[in-house]
Design a protein around this motif. Structure first.
Motif, PDB file in Angstrom:
ATOM      1  N   SER A  18       0.939  -1.235  -0.060  1.00 24.64           N
ATOM      2  CA  SER A  18       0.063  -0.066  -0.020  1.00 24.64           C
ATOM      3  C   SER A  18       0.713   1.127  -0.059  1.00 24.64           C
ATOM      4  CB  SER A  18      -0.797   0.025   1.145  1.00 24.64           C
ATOM      5  OG  SER A  18      -1.757  -1.156   1.070  1.00 24.64           O
ATOM      6  N   ALA A  19       2.071   1.302   0.658  1.00 21.93           N
ATOM      7  CA  ALA A  19       2.962   2.397   0.738  1.00 21.93           C
ATOM      8  C   ALA A  19       3.461   2.614  -0.551  1.00 21.93           C
ATOM      9  CB  ALA A  19       3.846   2.216   1.906  1.00 21.93           C
ATOM     10  N   LEU A  20       3.606   1.356  -1.287  1.00 26.22           N
ATOM     11  CA  LEU A  20       4.551   1.586  -2.501  1.00 26.22           C
ATOM     12  C   LEU A  20       3.569   2.354  -3.566  1.00 26.22           C
ATOM     13  CD1 LEU A  20       6.815   1.088  -4.488  1.00 26.22           C
ATOM     14  CD2 LEU A  20       5.801  -1.235  -4.684  1.00 26.22           C
ATOM     15  N   SER A  21       2.430   2.376  -3.350  1.00 19.23           N
ATOM     16  CA  SER A  21       1.251   2.902  -4.249  1.00 19.23           C
ATOM     17  C   SER A  21       1.486   4.491  -4.062  1.00 19.23           C
ATOM     18  CB  SER A  21      -0.090   2.291  -4.287  1.00 19.23           C
ATOM     19  OG  SER A  21      -0.580   2.754  -2.947  1.00 19.23           O
ATOM     20  N   ARG A  22       1.882   4.892  -2.879  1.00 12.61           N
ATOM     21  CA  ARG A  22       1.761   6.318  -2.504  1.00 12.61           C
ATOM     22  C   ARG A  22       3.198   7.058  -2.630  1.00 12.61           C
ATOM     23  NH1 ARG A  22      -3.168   8.078  -0.620  1.00 12.61           N
ATOM     24  NH2 ARG A  22      -4.498   6.341  -0.097  1.00 12.61           N
ATOM     25  N   THR A  23       4.275   6.191  -2.945  1.00 15.25           N
ATOM     26  CA  THR A  23       5.609   6.657  -3.161  1.00 15.25           C
ATOM     27  C   THR A  23       5.792   7.693  -4.269  1.00 15.25           C
ATOM     28  OG1 THR A  23       6.445   4.758  -4.197  1.00 15.25           O
ATOM     29  CG2 THR A  23       6.546   4.894  -1.864  1.00 15.25           C
ATOM     30  N   GLU A  24       4.807   7.435  -5.386  1.00 14.89           N
ATOM     31  CA  GLU A  24       5.040   8.083  -6.580  1.00 14.89           C
ATOM     32  C   GLU A  24       6.448   8.027  -7.315  1.00 14.89           C
ATOM     33  OE1 GLU A  24       3.264  12.071  -6.364  1.00 14.89           O
ATOM     34  OE2 GLU A  24       1.474  11.481  -5.236  1.00 14.89           O
ATOM     35  N   GLY A  25       6.865   6.709  -7.354  1.00 17.61           N
ATOM     36  CA  GLY A  25       8.212   6.573  -7.774  1.00 17.61           C
ATOM     37  C   GLY A  25       9.033   6.990  -6.927  1.00 17.61           C
ATOM     38  N   PHE A  26       9.162   6.720  -5.582  1.00 17.03           N
ATOM     39  CA  PHE A  26       9.993   6.802  -4.460  1.00 17.03           C
ATOM     40  C   PHE A  26      10.284   8.581  -4.487  1.00 17.03           C
ATOM     41  CE2 PHE A  26      10.587   2.269  -5.223  1.00 17.03           C
ATOM     42  CZ  PHE A  26      10.171   2.012  -4.245  1.00 17.03           C
ATOM     43  N   SER A  27       9.390   9.330  -4.887  1.00 20.69           N
ATOM     44  CA  SER A  27       9.617  10.744  -4.963  1.00 20.69           C
ATOM     45  C   SER A  27       9.059  11.464  -3.588  1.00 20.69           C
ATOM     46  CB  SER A  27       9.119  11.243  -6.186  1.00 20.69           C
ATOM     47  OG  SER A  27       7.512  11.316  -6.025  1.00 20.69           O
ATOM     48  N   ARG A  28       8.192  10.580  -2.893  1.00 19.13           N
ATOM     49  CA  ARG A  28       7.678  11.125  -1.624  1.00 19.13           C
ATOM     50  C   ARG A  28       8.325  10.529  -0.449  1.00 19.13           C
ATOM     51  NH1 ARG A  28       1.593  10.384  -1.584  1.00 19.13           N
ATOM     52  NH2 ARG A  28       1.714  11.655   0.222  1.00 19.13           N
ATOM     53  N   PRO A  29       9.259  10.970   0.382  1.00 17.90           N
ATOM     54  CA  PRO A  29       9.992  10.640   1.429  1.00 17.90           C
ATOM     55  C   PRO A  29       9.003   9.761   2.410  1.00 17.90           C
ATOM     56  CG  PRO A  29      10.453  12.932   1.203  1.00 17.90           C
ATOM     57  CD  PRO A  29       9.242  12.697   0.188  1.00 17.90           C
ATOM     58  N   LEU A  30       7.977  10.126   2.973  1.00 16.51           N
ATOM     59  CA  LEU A  30       7.402   9.323   4.082  1.00 16.51           C
ATOM     60  C   LEU A  30       6.652   8.022   3.594  1.00 16.51           C
ATOM     61  CD1 LEU A  30       6.455   9.247   7.195  1.00 16.51           C
ATOM     62  CD2 LEU A  30       4.385  10.327   6.343  1.00 16.51           C
ATOM     63  N   GLY A  69      -5.008  -8.408   1.883  1.00 19.61           N
ATOM     64  CA  GLY A  69      -5.201  -7.144   2.671  1.00 19.61           C
ATOM     65  C   GLY A  69      -4.917  -6.210   1.889  1.00 19.61           C
ATOM     66  N   THR A  70      -4.145  -6.286   0.791  1.00 21.55           N
ATOM     67  CA  THR A  70      -3.853  -4.907  -0.020  1.00 21.55           C
ATOM     68  C   THR A  70      -5.290  -4.983  -1.182  1.00 21.55           C
ATOM     69  OG1 THR A  70      -1.633  -5.600  -0.079  1.00 21.55           O
ATOM     70  CG2 THR A  70      -2.378  -4.230  -2.021  1.00 21.55           C
ATOM     71  N   ALA A  71      -5.805  -5.866  -1.576  1.00 27.35           N
ATOM     72  CA  ALA A  71      -7.111  -5.608  -2.093  1.00 27.35           C
ATOM     73  C   ALA A  71      -7.920  -5.144  -1.331  1.00 27.35           C
ATOM     74  CB  ALA A  71      -7.512  -7.072  -2.732  1.00 27.35           C
ATOM     75  N   LEU A  72      -8.252  -5.493  -0.305  1.00 25.37           N
ATOM     76  CA  LEU A  72      -9.128  -4.702   0.745  1.00 25.37           C
ATOM     77  C   LEU A  72      -8.816  -3.499   1.002  1.00 25.37           C
ATOM     78  CD1 LEU A  72      -9.868  -7.620   3.276  1.00 25.37           C
ATOM     79  CD2 LEU A  72     -11.491  -6.705   1.466  1.00 25.37           C
ATOM     80  N   VAL A  76     -11.556  -0.396   0.038  1.00 28.62           N
ATOM     81  CA  VAL A  76     -11.986   0.496   1.284  1.00 28.62           C
ATOM     82  C   VAL A  76     -11.350   1.899   1.082  1.00 28.62           C
ATOM     83  CG1 VAL A  76     -11.848   0.693   3.815  1.00 28.62           C
ATOM     84  CG2 VAL A  76     -12.423  -1.557   2.735  1.00 28.62           C
ATOM     85  N   VAL A  77     -10.142   1.916   1.149  1.00 24.77           N
ATOM     86  CA  VAL A  77      -9.328   3.283   1.234  1.00 24.77           C
ATOM     87  C   VAL A  77      -9.178   3.947  -0.146  1.00 24.77           C
ATOM     88  CG1 VAL A  77      -7.256   4.257   1.989  1.00 24.77           C
ATOM     89  CG2 VAL A  77      -8.180   2.456   3.247  1.00 24.77           C
ATOM     90  N   LEU A  78      -9.063   3.279  -1.319  1.00 24.56           N
ATOM     91  CA  LEU A  78      -8.698   3.873  -2.563  1.00 24.56           C
ATOM     92  C   LEU A  78      -9.865   3.918  -3.398  1.00 24.56           C
ATOM     93  CD1 LEU A  78      -5.075   2.446  -3.215  1.00 24.56           C
ATOM     94  CD2 LEU A  78      -5.689   4.481  -2.040  1.00 24.56           C
ATOM     95  N   GLY A  79     -10.884   3.493  -2.882  1.00 24.43           N
ATOM     96  CA  GLY A  79     -12.359   3.352  -3.896  1.00 24.43           C
ATOM     97  C   GLY A  79     -12.093   2.654  -5.028  1.00 24.43           C
ATOM     98  N   GLU A  80     -11.338   1.464  -4.887  1.00 25.42           N
ATOM     99  CA  GLU A  80     -11.302   0.635  -6.207  1.00 25.42           C
ATOM    100  C   GLU A  80     -12.909  -0.182  -5.849  1.00 25.42           C
ATOM    101  OE1 GLU A  80      -7.820  -1.768  -5.725  1.00 25.42           O
ATOM    102  OE2 GLU A  80      -6.605  -0.029  -5.990  1.00 25.42           O
ATOM    103  N   PRO A  81     -13.178  -0.743  -7.173  1.00 24.00           N
ATOM    104  CA  PRO A  81     -14.450  -1.458  -7.144  1.00 24.00           C
ATOM    105  C   PRO A  81     -14.629  -2.765  -6.082  1.00 24.00           C
ATOM    106  CG  PRO A  81     -13.481  -1.289  -9.416  1.00 24.00           C
ATOM    107  CD  PRO A  81     -12.148  -0.730  -8.537  1.00 24.00           C
ATOM    108  N   ALA A  82     -15.584  -2.742  -5.434  1.00 27.79           N
ATOM    109  CA  ALA A  82     -15.901  -3.764  -4.433  1.00 27.79           C
ATOM    110  C   ALA A  82     -16.839  -4.651  -5.042  1.00 27.79           C
ATOM    111  CB  ALA A  82     -16.155  -3.165  -3.156  1.00 27.79           C
ATOM    112  N   THR A  83     -16.791  -5.463  -6.079  1.00 25.04           N
ATOM    113  CA  THR A  83     -17.637  -6.250  -6.612  1.00 25.04           C
ATOM    114  C   THR A  83     -17.755  -7.681  -6.013  1.00 25.04           C
ATOM    115  OG1 THR A  83     -16.318  -7.362  -8.297  1.00 25.04           O
ATOM    116  CG2 THR A  83     -17.203  -5.194  -8.775  1.00 25.04           C
ATOM    117  N   LEU A  84     -18.909  -8.353  -6.208  1.00 28.00           N
ATOM    118  CA  LEU A  84     -19.054  -9.586  -5.862  1.00 28.00           C
ATOM    119  C   LEU A  84     -18.171 -10.555  -6.482  1.00 28.00           C
ATOM    120  CD1 LEU A  84     -21.025 -11.774  -4.270  1.00 28.00           C
ATOM    121  CD2 LEU A  84     -22.380 -11.832  -6.251  1.00 28.00           C
ATOM    122  N   VAL A  85     -17.834 -10.425  -7.502  1.00 28.19           N
ATOM    123  CA  VAL A  85     -16.819 -11.100  -8.339  1.00 28.19           C
ATOM    124  C   VAL A  85     -15.379 -11.172  -7.373  1.00 28.19           C
ATOM    125  CG1 VAL A  85     -15.520 -11.836 -10.111  1.00 28.19           C
ATOM    126  CG2 VAL A  85     -17.895 -11.362 -10.287  1.00 28.19           C
TER     127      VAL A  85
END
Length: 104
Positions: A18-30, A69-72, A76-85
């Motif tokens: 999840s943090a990796l998706s937020r790094t923006e190519g490791f340009s964001r330090p935290l 955990g990453t899919a959930l 939940v947090v990123l608004g990705e589709p939460a479909t039955l499938v």
């Protein structure tokens, strides 16, 4: 104790993915630091668990926890589709992980 460490390591896999998706190519330090720390801690926990657990079972449990955990998190947090499938597929992953744990 090895199972507890393995589950915590799987949760840390969710954190680093999840943090990796937020790094923006490791340009964001935290998020980059969170990614690095969680990645190392997750791998150390997995390696420690493998001292006593079978590698095939432990790795599948670790990956399964991280994947579900990453899919959930994405739903939940990123608004990705939460479909039955998607939930059926996640349940299949959980079922496979539980099945492997029961037969090991």
């Amino acid at each position: 104790m090895a199972w507890i460490v393995l589950v915590l390591s799987g949760i840390l896999e969710t954190v680093w993915a999840s943090a990796l998706s937020r790094t923006e190519g490791f340009s964001r330090p935290l998020p980059s630091v969170v990614f690095g720390v969680a990645l190392v801690a997750s791998m150390v926990g997995l390696a420690w668990s493998l001292r006593t657990l079978p590698v095939g079972t432990a790795y599948v449990v670790w990956v399964g926890i991280g994947a579900v955990g990453t899919a959930l998190y994405g739903m939940v947090v990123l608004g990705e589709p939460a479909t039955l499938v998607r939930f059926v597929c996640l349940a299949a992953i959980v079922g496979g992980v539980v099945g492997l744990k029961l037969v090991s």
